[in-house]
Write an enzyme that holds these catalytic residues in place. Structure first.
Site, PDB file in Angstrom:
ATOM      1  N   LYS A 170     -22.319  13.693  18.237  1.00 46.56           N
ATOM      2  CA  LYS A 170     -21.535  12.498  18.601  1.00 46.56           C
ATOM      3  C   LYS A 170     -20.185  12.634  17.904  1.00 46.56           C
ATOM      4  O   LYS A 170     -20.043  12.333  16.726  1.00 46.56           O
ATOM      5  CB  LYS A 170     -22.282  11.246  18.119  1.00 46.56           C
ATOM      6  CG  LYS A 170     -22.005   9.991  18.914  1.00 46.56           C
ATOM      7  CD  LYS A 170     -20.564   9.550  18.985  1.00 46.56           C
ATOM      8  CE  LYS A 170     -20.115   8.801  17.754  1.00 46.56           C
ATOM      9  NZ  LYS A 170     -18.663   8.446  17.801  1.00 46.56           N
TER      10      LYS A 170
ATOM     11  N   GLU B 229     -21.680  13.233   3.900  1.00 46.26           N
ATOM     12  CA  GLU B 229     -20.456  13.733   3.251  1.00 46.26           C
ATOM     13  C   GLU B 229     -19.397  12.651   3.460  1.00 46.26           C
ATOM     14  O   GLU B 229     -18.916  12.445   4.562  1.00 46.26           O
ATOM     15  CB  GLU B 229     -20.066  15.068   3.886  1.00 46.26           C
ATOM     16  CG  GLU B 229     -19.239  15.904   2.950  1.00 46.26           C
ATOM     17  CD  GLU B 229     -17.776  15.628   3.121  1.00 46.26           C
ATOM     18  OE1 GLU B 229     -17.285  14.682   2.446  1.00 46.26           O
ATOM     19  OE2 GLU B 229     -17.139  16.323   3.908  1.00 46.26           O
TER      20      GLU B 229
ATOM     21  N   CYS C 161     -11.527  14.912   3.476  1.00 46.79           N
ATOM     22  CA  CYS C 161     -12.525  14.399   2.516  1.00 46.79           C
ATOM     23  C   CYS C 161     -12.267  14.995   1.146  1.00 46.79           C
ATOM     24  O   CYS C 161     -12.385  14.334   0.133  1.00 46.79           O
ATOM     25  CB  CYS C 161     -13.924  14.798   2.941  1.00 46.79           C
ATOM     26  SG  CYS C 161     -14.239  14.540   4.665  1.00 46.79           S
TER      27      CYS C 161
ATOM     28  N   GLU D 159     -10.302   5.813  -2.216  1.00 47.47           N
ATOM     29  CA  GLU D 159      -9.859   6.854  -1.300  1.00 47.47           C
ATOM     30  C   GLU D 159      -8.849   6.253  -0.318  1.00 47.47           C
ATOM     31  O   GLU D 159      -9.138   5.248   0.334  1.00 47.47           O
ATOM     32  CB  GLU D 159     -11.061   7.423  -0.536  1.00 47.47           C
ATOM     33  CG  GLU D 159     -10.685   8.608   0.326  1.00 47.47           C
ATOM     34  CD  GLU D 159     -11.878   9.220   1.055  1.00 47.47           C
ATOM     35  OE1 GLU D 159     -12.726   8.467   1.552  1.00 47.47           O
ATOM     36  OE2 GLU D 159     -11.942  10.456   1.123  1.00 47.47           O
TER      37      GLU D 159
HETATM   38  P1  ADP Z   1     -13.280   6.648   9.782  1.00 45.55           P
HETATM   39  O1  ADP Z   1     -13.345   5.332   9.065  1.00 45.55           O
HETATM   40  O2  ADP Z   1     -12.649   7.702   8.993  1.00 45.55           O
HETATM   41  O3  ADP Z   1     -12.815   6.532  11.206  1.00 45.55           O
HETATM   42  P2  ADP Z   1     -16.056   6.449  10.354  1.00 45.55           P
HETATM   43  O4  ADP Z   1     -17.024   6.583   9.261  1.00 45.55           O
HETATM   44  O5  ADP Z   1     -15.743   5.092  10.880  1.00 45.55           O
HETATM   45  O6  ADP Z   1     -14.759   7.191   9.868  1.00 45.55           O
HETATM   46  O7  ADP Z   1     -16.469   7.341  11.583  1.00 45.55           O
HETATM   47  C1  ADP Z   1     -17.049   8.609  11.489  1.00 45.55           C
HETATM   48  C2  ADP Z   1     -18.023   8.781  12.646  1.00 45.55           C
HETATM   49  O8  ADP Z   1     -19.031   7.777  12.533  1.00 45.55           O
HETATM   50  C3  ADP Z   1     -17.411   8.609  14.026  1.00 45.55           C
HETATM   51  O9  ADP Z   1     -18.031   9.521  14.932  1.00 45.55           O
HETATM   52  C4  ADP Z   1     -17.783   7.197  14.375  1.00 45.55           C
HETATM   53  O10 ADP Z   1     -17.844   6.961  15.768  1.00 45.55           O
HETATM   54  C5  ADP Z   1     -19.154   7.072  13.757  1.00 45.55           C
HETATM   55  N1  ADP Z   1     -19.595   5.696  13.483  1.00 45.55           N
HETATM   56  C6  ADP Z   1     -18.829   4.624  13.198  1.00 45.55           C
HETATM   57  N2  ADP Z   1     -19.588   3.525  13.041  1.00 45.55           N
HETATM   58  C7  ADP Z   1     -20.883   3.905  13.204  1.00 45.55           C
HETATM   59  C8  ADP Z   1     -22.149   3.235  13.126  1.00 45.55           C
HETATM   60  N3  ADP Z   1     -22.250   1.941  12.869  1.00 45.55           N
HETATM   61  N4  ADP Z   1     -23.264   3.982  13.344  1.00 45.55           N
HETATM   62  C9  ADP Z   1     -23.188   5.310  13.588  1.00 45.55           C
HETATM   63  N5  ADP Z   1     -22.028   5.976  13.685  1.00 45.55           N
HETATM   64  C10 ADP Z   1     -20.882   5.301  13.487  1.00 45.55           C
END
Ligand code: ADP
Length: 484
Positions: free
Chosen positions: A180, A255, A289, A386
């Protein structure tokens, strides 16, 4: 402008070896960080598509993929790596446009992806079980087997590198993957799916379902048919994923970023250190990261290091990804807003230097000038949280003990580096610093495909990269035979 990665329709998902529209038919716009324009639409996959992908992965495990020998898995990974190398320019342009990173940095990511395929291709048949001396009349041995279906939820900052390290290791061990990618940047994930298909990876061994985190991501992390989840991203989402996986008692590798320090002692080779000190903070506009966002400098050389860094900052230029300057834009207006929020919280601090945004950078781009703060108290919010942008803080220290306390004084523990000519100090600090990787007189060590990587504390747990990842992406089975 509509982009077709490797000729694909980007509104499709790869499920069971076939590109198809998501069940709902819904899409999402994908915007260019460089100018804000819509690049194309992508699939808005949801729980139905994730469910189909998990089933397809499950079927792959009982089909040709599940029966492939370790050597055959290695060979297909090599072929994927070879085909990635044949597409360096196309993949680099896609990544640069999508993520907003300068073309040279995107090109390095493509090469890293190919290298991961070579590394894990070569490693696929090298992980052996053991025989264990046991009771009279027994033969006991261990088998390393795949988890089964592995879920890979990846962020937008280094799609190709993170696909390489997690999907590469998972496939090497014989898992079937559901990937995903992030909604902000997923074009190279789609291209990678197509390359893997063309390279002969059996149907269903790799499925790619783009979509929103709260829809497709949440569906994948909570799916009962998934046996392991690898996540790279924010701390908040990491906690949610661990909870969701916990409901199914599924192991996770997390991570989650860091606040990684570089410690510069007075006896260091400062000219050698300077490029590392700055580059580790501004690479990919600080959206890394393992970015080094804290520079701790011993008082005796503080002015020298600060002035050297400031001179480098003043020469930095940010502009569109395809202009290939020092920095591109941030990934999105939202990310720019977050970073500007931090900069506002640094209003009480001294700015030592800033780089430039080029004058003809498009107004719709998410540009932030790289900023270096001087004399930052270790407990300041900019020294603790961060930022995920091109911002570094410089912190003075007097003694080794103080430096260690400051370095270990955040909730994170991903990477650290030590600049000193004293071998004894290098050894002491390598042990005492709270980090998954410690670099001595360097930072980042050439990308480090071969080097185990991961954190402690809020930086997460589990290890990816290197041979170590193969243990994480497999399960140990003990077989005890009583034969008399
Ligand atoms: P950032 O804040 O740097 O955009 P995220 O942690 O929000 O990073 O996103 C990293 C990945 O996690 C993306 O593929 C995002 O679609 C996914 N993601 C965001 N929210 C959820 C959730 N509630 N459950 C599973 N995956 C998620």
């Amino acid at each position: 402008m509509t982009i077709r990665p490797l000729g694909l329709d980007p509104t499709h998902c790869l499920i069971g070896g076939v590109w198809r529209a998501p069940a709902s038919g819904a899409g999402l716009p994908l915007h260019s960080p460089s100018d804000g324009a819509e690049i194309c639409r992508i699939a808005r996959g949801d729980h139905e598509d994730i469910d189909a992908a998990v089933r397809a992965a499950g079927s792959a495990l009982t089909g040709p993929w599940g029966h492939a020998t370790a050597a055959e898995r290695g060979r297909v990974l090599f072929r994927i790596g070879q085909m990635v190398l044949e597409q360096v320019e196309e993949l680099a342009r896609l990544e640069a446009m999508d993520v907003g990173k300068p073309l040279t940095q995107a090109r390095a990511d493509v090469l890293a992806l190919a290298r991961y395929m070579e590394f894990y291709g070569g490693a696929a048949d090298k992980l052996h079980g053991q025989t264990i001396p046991y009771l009279e009349g027994y033969t006991v041995y261990t088998l390393r087997q795949p988890h089964g279906v592995t879920g890979h939820i990846i962020p937008w900052n280094y799609p190709m590198q993170i696909i390489g390290r997690s999907v590469g290791a998972a496939l090497a061990m014989g898992n079937a993957c559901v990937l995903k990618p992030a909604e902000e940047a997923c074009l190279t994930a789609l291209a990678f799916g197509e390359i893997a298909r063309r390279a002969g990876l059996p149907d269903g061994a790799l499925n790619v379902v783009p979509g929103l985190g709260v829809e497709a991501g949440a569906a994948l992390s909570g799916h009962g048919g998934v046996h392991h989840i690898s996540f790279t991203g924010s701390v908040g989402v990491g906690k949610r994923i661990q909870q969701a996986a916990g409901q199914n008692v599924v192991p996770v590798t997390l991570e989650l970023g860091g606040k990684s320090p570089q410690l510069v002692f007075a006896d260091a080779d400062i000219d050698a250190a300077l490029p590392f000190l700055v580059n580790a903070g501004i690479q990919n506009a600080g959206q890394t990261c393992s970015a080094s966002s804290r520079i701790l400098v011993q008082r005796r050389v503080y002015d020298q290091v600060l002035n050297g860094m400031a001179a480098r900052y003043a020469a930095l230029r940010a502009g569109p990804a395809l202009d290939d300057l020092d920095l591109g834009p941030l990934v999105s207006p939202r990310q720019k807003e977050i970073v500007e929020g931090f900069l506002a919280k640094g209003a009480d601090l001294e700015i030592a230097a800033q780089g430039q945004i080029i004058s003809d950078a498009p107004a719709g781009g998410a540009y932030v000038a790289p900023t270096l703060f001087a004399d930052v108290p270790p407990d300041h919010i900019l020294a603790r949280e961060e930022i995920f942008g091109p911002v570094q803080v410089v912190i003075p220290f007097e003694t080794e003990e103080e430096a260690i306390a400051i370095a270990n004084g955040t909730d994170f523990g991903l990477v650290a580096s030590v600049w000193t000519e004293s071998g004894a100090r290098q050894m002491r600090l390598a042990r005492q610093l709270r980090a998954g990787q410690v670099f001595l007189n360097n930072y980042g060590a050439g990308g480090g495909v071969e080097l185990p990587f991961g954190g402690t504390g809020l930086s997460g747990h589990g290890r990816e990269k290197g041979f170590e990842a193969l243990y994480g992406f497999s399960v140990l089975k003990t077989v005890a035979a009583l034969h008399g």
